[in-house]
Design an enzyme around this catalytic site. Structure first.
Site, PDB file in Angstrom:
ATOM      1  CG  HIS A  43      -0.193  -0.148   2.528  1.00  0.00           C
ATOM      2  ND1 HIS A  43       0.562   0.853   3.078  1.00  0.00           N
ATOM      3  CD2 HIS A  43      -0.086  -1.201   3.384  1.00  0.00           C
ATOM      4  CE1 HIS A  43       1.090   0.426   4.213  1.00  0.00           C
ATOM      5  NE2 HIS A  43       0.731  -0.822   4.417  1.00  0.00           N
TER       6      HIS A  43
HETATM    7  P1  TYD Z   1      -1.005  -2.541   7.932  1.00  0.00           P
HETATM    8  O1  TYD Z   1      -0.469  -1.158   7.958  1.00  0.00           O
HETATM    9  O2  TYD Z   1      -1.933  -2.901   6.807  1.00  0.00           O
HETATM   10  O3  TYD Z   1       0.186  -3.596   7.964  1.00  0.00           O
HETATM   11  P2  TYD Z   1       1.408  -3.807   6.964  1.00  0.00           P
HETATM   12  O4  TYD Z   1       1.454  -2.647   6.040  1.00  0.00           O
HETATM   13  O5  TYD Z   1       2.595  -3.912   7.838  1.00  0.00           O
HETATM   14  O6  TYD Z   1       1.193  -5.081   6.242  1.00  0.00           O
HETATM   15  O7  TYD Z   1      -1.700  -2.816   9.340  1.00  0.00           O
HETATM   16  C1  TYD Z   1      -2.171  -4.095   9.707  1.00  0.00           C
HETATM   17  C2  TYD Z   1      -3.309  -3.907  10.686  1.00  0.00           C
HETATM   18  O8  TYD Z   1      -2.845  -3.254  11.862  1.00  0.00           O
HETATM   19  C3  TYD Z   1      -4.456  -3.070  10.139  1.00  0.00           C
HETATM   20  O9  TYD Z   1      -5.677  -3.664  10.569  1.00  0.00           O
HETATM   21  C4  TYD Z   1      -4.310  -1.733  10.806  1.00  0.00           C
HETATM   22  C5  TYD Z   1      -3.594  -2.054  12.097  1.00  0.00           C
HETATM   23  N1  TYD Z   1      -2.678  -0.979  12.518  1.00  0.00           N
HETATM   24  C6  TYD Z   1      -3.028  -0.165  13.572  1.00  0.00           C
HETATM   25  O10 TYD Z   1      -4.100  -0.306  14.197  1.00  0.00           O
HETATM   26  N2  TYD Z   1      -2.158   0.833  13.954  1.00  0.00           N
HETATM   27  C7  TYD Z   1      -0.976   1.039  13.327  1.00  0.00           C
HETATM   28  O11 TYD Z   1      -0.200   1.950  13.705  1.00  0.00           O
HETATM   29  C8  TYD Z   1      -0.638   0.185  12.211  1.00  0.00           C
HETATM   30  C9  TYD Z   1       0.651   0.362  11.462  1.00  0.00           C
HETATM   31  C10 TYD Z   1      -1.513  -0.808  11.849  1.00  0.00           C
END
Ligand code: TYD
Length: 132
Positions: free
Chosen positions: A47
């Site tokens: 993303h």
């Molecule tokens: P995401 O940013 O999609 O993970 P990555 O990019 O590392 O694969 O986040 C995964 C999940 O965690 C999503 O449901 C949102 C949650 N999240 C939070 O609640 N707070 C945060 O600071 C982050 C980074 C993620």
């Protein structure tokens, strides 16, 4: 974009590194999160953020960060040192992959968590990036 070496205070008792917001990273740090226990072969990210900027450090182990600014050209950065990090500006598509066993990814962020800041659709991302 390139990786940055952080201060490293070498000491026979164990080394120490540190990060100050607006000094070693190009923004004030408003959030810290970390990714760990990544099973072999898994990929994180996939993303971009409209506003959020990040700085990523492999505190332990190693992984690759693949960046795409919307042109479709990917640049891969291998992080494998506790004193080396990668600043990622806004509107960069990123993927974290190739995690080693016991890899620990520390991420410093310029914004609090905001689900609305994410661009999770690659087509939408390339269209928005082309308008900039
Ligand atoms: P995401 O940013 O999609 O993970 P990555 O990019 O590392 O694969 O986040 C995964 C999940 O965690 C999503 O449901 C949102 C949650 N999240 C939070 O609640 N707070 C945060 O600071 C982050 C980074 C993620």
């Amino acid at each position: 974009m390139k990786t940055t070496d952080l201060p490293k205070i070498v000491d026979p008792r164990g080394n120490l590194s540190f990060i100050e917001g607006d000094r070693h990273v190009p923004f004030a740090i408003r959030r810290v999160y970390w990714v760990y226990d990544v099973p072999g072969g898994e990929v994180r990210g996939g993303h971009a953020y409209r506003r959020n900027e990040e700085f990523v450090v492999a505190l332990s182990g190693s992984f690759d960060v693949v960046l795409d600014d919307g042109t479709g050209r990917c640049e891969t950065f291998s992080l494998n040192r506790s004193y080396n990090g990668l600043a990622i500006g806004r509107m960069m598509w990123r993927q974290l992959e190739n995690f080693s066993t016991n890899a620990l990814a520390l991420v410093l962020a310029s914004e609090p968590y905001d689900a609305g800041d994410y661009i999770r659709d690659y087509e939408e991302f390339t269209k928005l990036a082309a308008k900039r």
